[in-house]
Scaffold this active site. Structure first.
Site, PDB file in Angstrom:
ATOM      1  N   VAL A   1      -3.827  -6.753   8.952  1.00 28.10           N
ATOM      2  CA  VAL A   1      -3.044  -5.676   8.351  1.00 28.10           C
ATOM      3  C   VAL A   1      -3.959  -5.053   7.316  1.00 28.10           C
ATOM      4  CG1 VAL A   1      -0.969  -5.021   7.097  1.00 28.10           C
ATOM      5  CG2 VAL A   1      -0.878  -6.891   8.761  1.00 28.10           C
TER       6      VAL A   1
ATOM      7  N   LYS B   1       1.495 -12.430   7.784  1.00 26.27           N
ATOM      8  CA  LYS B   1       0.392 -11.772   7.095  1.00 26.27           C
ATOM      9  C   LYS B   1      -0.126 -12.703   6.012  1.00 26.27           C
ATOM     10  CE  LYS B   1      -0.871  -7.721   4.338  1.00 26.27           C
ATOM     11  NZ  LYS B   1      -0.399  -6.462   3.690  1.00 26.27           N
TER      12      LYS B   1
ATOM     13  N   TYR C   1       5.250 -12.365   5.056  1.00 21.71           N
ATOM     14  CA  TYR C   1       4.147 -11.827   4.256  1.00 21.71           C
ATOM     15  C   TYR C   1       3.960 -12.692   3.020  1.00 21.71           C
ATOM     16  CZ  TYR C   1       1.753  -8.062   1.533  1.00 21.71           C
ATOM     17  OH  TYR C   1       0.891  -7.303   0.776  1.00 21.71           O
TER      18      TYR C   1
ATOM     19  N   THR D   1       0.829  -1.204   0.000  1.00 25.83           N
ATOM     20  CA  THR D   1       0.000   0.000   0.000  1.00 25.83           C
ATOM     21  C   THR D   1       0.859   1.248   0.000  1.00 25.83           C
ATOM     22  OG1 THR D   1      -1.661  -1.240   1.242  1.00 25.83           O
ATOM     23  CG2 THR D   1      -1.917   1.151   1.190  1.00 25.83           C
TER      24      THR D   1
END
Length: 296
Positions: free
Chosen positions: A208, A166, A138, A49
């Protein structure tokens, strides 16, 4: 249940750019403070992001320092330090630790599609390079082209600083598969806002989030309601927020999010190329979604 090492609601922050396209560190600090005041327990800078692929390492280090300073003592700050070059990921993680990060988000190496043994060696090198820095692995195969297997993750728990994960494969089964081999030793975070509630039911500890830029307090309320056994309340919040959660991914993240923040009065600028500004149609649809959530 696993310990929520980074809190329940972790916001994957956008990177604000000024009119000239430079990183706006002042606005980043103000936004970080706002997010923490509105539900976020921790922040990730320079993740997906945050447009990490189009930020220089110098920009990333400056952003980490600015955000860390803005929320010092109030929230944890994780730095995105992943790379498809192990040496680069190692150096970035060392730098994050030296600059005061509270943790690092380390993505599966992208594009070069390493085998599981290569992924294990990659994450092992990162873990050894910053042994005192808590790491969140992640997994986002839709972007990386490779998926970290639960068994590989379990083997990486031999490193005491591998503490969180994540889960962004888009499947709630990922949580159950991880828990089957990792148990409570790993704090699993949903990587998709819309899957937070079902993943909590399966043993995840939080999310998240992208939508927390706009509805952080509501997301925190949803999580706390679920944890308190108020499942119907949590479900009602989930269903109310779901259209926005989905709308924020009507185009590549963070294109819609940046447009939504602009609509809410945060001049964060457009995404850097090869991403583009949101179209008028996207802006209009986001305005409708936001209006539906705001008191009239």
């Amino acid at each position: 249940m696993s310990s929520a090492v980074f809190g329940r609601l972790v916001t994957a922050m956008v990177t604000p750019f000024d009119a000239d396209g430079a990183v706006d560190l002042g606005l980043a600090g103000r936004l970080a403070h706002h997010l923490v005041e509105h539900g976020s327990d921790a922040l990730v800078v320079c993740g997906t992001t945050g447009e990490s692929p189009t930020l220089s390492w110098d920009e990333q280090h400056a952003l980490l320092q600015a955000v860390h300073l803005a929320v010092a003592g109030k929230a944890k700050v994780l730095a995105g330090t992943g790379s498809n070059c192990t040496a680069e990921a190692v150096e970035a993680t060392r730098q994050a630790a030296a600059l005061g990060a509270d943790g690092a988000l380390v993505v599966v190496p992208y594009y070069n599609k390493p085998p599981q043994e290569g992924m294990e060696a990659h994450f092992a090198a990162v873990a050894e390079a910053a042994a005192d820095l808590p790491l969140m692995l992640y997994n986002i195969p839709g972007r990386t082209g490779a998926s970290l297997a639960p068994e590989t993750t379990a083997r990486l728990l031999r490193y005491s600083n591998v503490v969180a994960y994540k889960a962004a494969s888009g499947s709630v089964d990922e949580v159950s598969q991880l828990r089957a081999v990792c148990g409570d030793r790993l704090a699993i975070y949903s990587g998709d806002d819309s899957l937070t509630l079902p993943m909590l039911a399966l043993g995840a500890v939080g999310v998240v989030s992208v939508a927390s830029h706009l509805v952080g307090e509501e997301l925190q309320q949803m999580i706390q309601a679920f944890l308190a056994g108020e499942v119907q309340k949590a479900l009602a919040i989930h269903e109310r927020l779901l259209p926005l959660m989905k709308g924020l991914f009507c185009s590549s993240n963070p294109i819609p999010l940046k447009a939504a923040l602009e609509l809410e009065g945060w001049p964060v600028g457009s995404a850097r190329l090869p991403l583009l500004p949101a179209s008028n149609a996207v802006r209009e649809s986001l305005a409708v979604l936001l209006a539906a959530l705001r008191p009239t």
